[in-house]
Scaffold this motif. Structure first.
Motif, short mmCIF file in Angstrom:
data_model
loop_
_atom_site.label_atom_id
_atom_site.label_comp_id
_atom_site.label_asym_id
_atom_site.label_seq_id
_atom_site.Cartn_x
_atom_site.Cartn_y
_atom_site.Cartn_z
N GLY A 1 0.82 -1.21 0.00
CA GLY A 1 0.00 0.00 0.00
C GLY A 1 0.85 1.26 0.00
N LYS A 2 1.93 1.26 0.76
CA LYS A 2 2.84 2.42 0.78
C LYS A 2 3.52 2.60 -0.57
CE LYS A 2 3.77 1.97 5.74
NZ LYS A 2 4.80 1.63 6.77
N THR A 3 3.87 1.49 -1.21
CA THR A 3 4.49 1.57 -2.54
C THR A 3 3.53 2.20 -3.54
OG1 THR A 3 5.83 -0.40 -2.10
CG2 THR A 3 5.53 0.24 -4.40
N VAL A 4 2.26 1.79 -3.49
CA VAL A 4 1.26 2.36 -4.39
C VAL A 4 1.10 3.86 -4.12
CG1 VAL A 4 -1.17 2.34 -5.06
CG2 VAL A 4 0.04 0.18 -4.69
N ASN B 1 -3.38 4.81 -1.27
CA ASN B 1 -2.91 3.61 -0.57
C ASN B 1 -4.06 2.62 -0.43
OD1 ASN B 1 -2.09 1.69 1.32
ND2 ASN B 1 -0.87 3.15 2.47
N PRO B 2 -4.03 1.48 -1.14
CA PRO B 2 -5.17 0.54 -1.07
C PRO B 2 -5.31 -0.11 0.29
CG PRO B 2 -3.36 -0.43 -2.30
CD PRO B 2 -2.98 1.00 -2.05
N ALA B 3 -4.23 -0.22 1.05
CA ALA B 3 -4.32 -0.82 2.37
C ALA B 3 -5.13 0.04 3.33
CB ALA B 3 -2.91 -1.05 2.94
N TYR C 1 -8.39 1.23 -11.98
CA TYR C 1 -7.71 0.89 -13.23
C TYR C 1 -6.22 1.17 -13.14
CZ TYR C 1 -6.18 0.77 -18.02
OH TYR C 1 -5.47 0.47 -19.16
N LEU C 2 -5.84 2.37 -12.70
CA LEU C 2 -4.42 2.71 -12.64
C LEU C 2 -3.67 1.83 -11.65
CD1 LEU C 2 -4.60 6.62 -12.78
CD2 LEU C 2 -3.89 5.06 -14.60
N TYR C 3 -4.34 1.45 -10.57
CA TYR C 3 -3.70 0.58 -9.58
C TYR C 3 -3.52 -0.84 -10.10
CZ TYR C 3 -3.56 -2.48 -5.45
OH TYR C 3 -3.26 -3.49 -4.56
#
Length: 413
Positions: free
Chosen positions: A44-47, A64-66, A79-81
């Motif tokens: 999540g941090k990387t995203v 952050n998806p997390a 989409y971008l994720y």
């Protein structure tokens, strides 16, 4: 829209996070569950850190998806994720067979979202999506009754029907629900009377249709057509505009950069320009202007572009733009290396990973060859691999972005 930009992403993330319902009889370990615990948090941090590498024209980069996946995550973020960043970020997280199956889906979806699709691309998309659906059933469902709920309708639809519907109705970008939802939002903002809201909405829609009809019949009354050039801009025709800031004094290029200019134009002196508007409405910036902005704030990277010349696609970093004595406009571009052939093959052309070569691969490129602004993201690697590779993320539907009404503001430097 929901099929390609919401439903598939939701299914895959539920599988990889292990949040799908598990039957009591299904006690086996799910080998595809990787996004859990510290891995999910680090991912999540990387995203979230990818935002700085997304151009401003990409509108909303994924959060952050997390932390934010259940807090109004938008379709463009999904989409971008998943389909944008996914081929690069999931490679070091998922096992190889699951990652390759996902990349087949990604390549197929990217074809379906184009505004213009050739017959060869349609055949390629059919092959990729059928292989994805079959591979999905073998890898996840495995023909087990207690995993039947893994086979949601979106998998069957994209594998068996998506391409045939494209042939029947045309590219999916023309029938997406984005246009309808945006229209509802625009008309809803015009409703000021709280009583009879639906009657008011219908009247606003009727008035909008009447105004649009008049604009089509009498184009001269449409004040919204075209664009107003900022001060000092040069209109190059066909939607291309050279934009300030422009250097006051001549810049003397040195080393390989200077040799390149001397060999092609007989002089190593140029006056640098900072920005260039592309026909699709995007504005490509340059290192020349962004380096000055970096002293005040950290802007989003908007100087990487897609270049197409003689049928060959390349990606490069724009250093600056300049005008020759013949009034021709060029860009000084550091072209990235060719994509890693192994990764390109293994990912079904979903992962274009290349090295940044800086001054080692400088080219003077006519601005007419610049196709779009892209995002170049740092590629996560395995321990045995060398660092320094970047992978490409392109905005969906950018080949005809002006139809959607989104274009960068030429007045914002």
């Amino acid at each position: 829209m929901h099929l390609l930009l919401l439903n598939l992403e939701d299914l895959l993330l539920c599988l990889w996070c292990g949040t799908l319902k598990r039957e009591v009889s299904n006690t086996d370990a799910w080998e595809w569950v990787k996004l859990v615990g510290s891995t999910w948090e680090d991912h999540g941090k990387t995203v979230a850190n990818t935002t700085q590498y997304f151009p401003s024209s990409f509108q909303r980069p994924p959060r952050n998806p997390a932390e934010k996946l259940s807090s109004g995550y938008k379709a463009t973020e999904y989409y971008l994720y998943v389909f944008g960043l996914g081929p690069g970020l999931f490679r070091t997280i998922l096992d190889a067979e699951y990652w390759q199956n996902f990349c087949q889906l990604t390549s197929g979806v990217c074809i379906l979202l184009q505004w213009s699709i050739t017959g060869g691309q349609i055949q390629n998309a059919q092959r990729l999506l059928v292989n994805f659906a079959e591979g999905y059933e073998n890898l996840y469902y495995q023909r087990r009754e207690d995993r039947l709920h893994f086979c949601r309708p979106c998998v069957h639809t994209v594998g068996a029907h998506a391409v045939s519907e494209i042939i029947r109705l045309g590219p999916g970008a023309y029938s997406t629900q984005f246009a309808m939802e945006r229209t509802i939002g625009d008309l809803g903002q015009e409703v000021k009377q709280p009583s009879n809201p639906f009657a008011n909405l219908a009247q606003r829609a009727l008035r909008r249709a009447q105004v649009n009809a008049l604009k089509i019949i009498l184009p001269e009354v449409d004040s919204d057509t075209g664009y107003t050039l900022p001060k000092g801009a040069i209109d190059l025709g066909e939607g291309r505009v050279l934009l300030r800031p422009r250097e006051r004094k001549l810049y003397q290029a040195e080393f390989k950069e200077g040799d390149l200019l001397m060999n092609q134009f007989g002089s190593s002196y140029v006056r640098r320009w900072g920005r260039f508007r592309l026909p699709n409405g995007q504005i490509a910036r340059s290192l020349y202007i962004e380096q000055e902005i970096f002293k005040k704030r950290k802007p989003r990277n908007t100087w990487n572009v897609k270049i197409k010349s003689n049928g060959i696609t390349e990606f490069g970093e724009v250093w600056y733009y300049f005008i020759t004595t013949d009034k021709e406009v060029f860009a000084m571009v550091s072209v990235y290396g060719r994509p890693d052939p192994d990764l390109l093959c293994q990912s079904s052309n979903a992962l274009w990973a290349c090295k940044y070569l800086s001054s080692q691969n400088l080219h003077v490129v006519p601005v007419a060859r610049l196709q779009s602004v892209v995002s170049m993201q740092p590629l996560p690697i395995f321990p045995h691999e060398q660092e320094g590779q970047w992978f490409v993320v392109q905005k969906p539907g950018i080949d005809n972005a002006l139809i959607t009404g989104h274009e960068d503001n030429m007045d914002v430097i």
